[in-house]
Design an enzyme around this catalytic site. Sequence first.
Site, mmCIF file in Angstrom:
data_model
loop_
_atom_site.group_PDB
_atom_site.id
_atom_site.type_symbol
_atom_site.label_atom_id
_atom_site.label_comp_id
_atom_site.label_asym_id
_atom_site.label_seq_id
_atom_site.Cartn_x
_atom_site.Cartn_y
_atom_site.Cartn_z
ATOM 1 N N SER A 147 0.841 -1.197 0.000
ATOM 2 C CA SER A 147 0.000 0.000 0.000
ATOM 3 C C SER A 147 0.871 1.240 0.000
ATOM 4 C CB SER A 147 -0.897 0.025 1.247
ATOM 5 O OG SER A 147 -1.587 1.263 1.349
ATOM 6 N N TYR A 160 -1.603 -0.436 10.251
ATOM 7 C CA TYR A 160 -1.724 -0.791 8.837
ATOM 8 C C TYR A 160 -0.475 -0.398 8.053
ATOM 9 C CZ TYR A 160 -3.632 -0.926 4.082
ATOM 10 O OH TYR A 160 -3.849 -1.178 2.749
ATOM 11 N N LYS A 164 2.163 -2.921 6.161
ATOM 12 C CA LYS A 164 2.358 -2.862 4.709
ATOM 13 C C LYS A 164 3.800 -2.502 4.352
ATOM 14 C CE LYS A 164 -1.652 -4.044 3.055
ATOM 15 N NZ LYS A 164 -1.781 -5.338 2.332
#
Length: 263
Positions: A147, A160, A164
């Site tokens: 991401s 998150y 990632k």
Amino acid sequence: MILDRFRMTDTVAIVTGAGRGLGAAIAIGFAEAGADVLISARTAEQLDVVADEVAARGRRAHVVAADLADPDTVAALAQAAIDEFGRLDTVVNNVGGALPRPLLDTKPHHLTDAFTFNVTGAHALVRASVPHLLANPDGGSIINITSAVGRTPGRAYAAYGTAKAALAHYTRLAAMDLNPRIRVNGIAPGAILTSALDIVAADETMRTTIEGATPLHRLGDPTDVAAAAVYLASPAGAYLTGKIIEVDGGIVTPNLDLPIPDL
């Protein structure tokens, strides 16, 4: 013909998180390029819709509805592909995610959970797939969906974004261990118009803000990511390994700030 290098004729791919969004677009894109696909996600009804799209393109889809938060369940997909199709050429680790939270609300278990869902499960499938990929004369391709949040810092993405970022570097490390027979690359999507961005797309002010902060002045389409995946999986991408393709509209800073107040 140069376009022939983008064909995946009679190959087999696994795509996780394939019930909707990026995973569904990648699975359908692979089918259009000539591949059969094992598609897995939690919701069987969504997978069945994707399987119908694959069949409409003249290829086969094998549906495995499962909770991919469990690394052992993810790893089992490799053997399921062999049992169904007799070979495995491409693996796409697309499943992942974590809810945004302010840093001080992010407990240690949130980081652990995010790492397990985004990195540990991907590694489990890679380990299970490698012997099957090595059985092919041309080896195989592994694609990890990371991401832009793993590269561009923004508020509320500690779990998150950290997971990632770890997956992106795992991609580089795995490529070194698995070369030259198996290529390992990643795709780092930016703001792509999937169900995760429904709220943004429906709010004209938010959408205008995010588009204005994106150099290409639009949200991405899932097919933008699917096209990159076909490139990496097909002979067209045969000279790439250990690389992350940033399909993000050209951003160098976050294009949507969450309203987290200063301390």
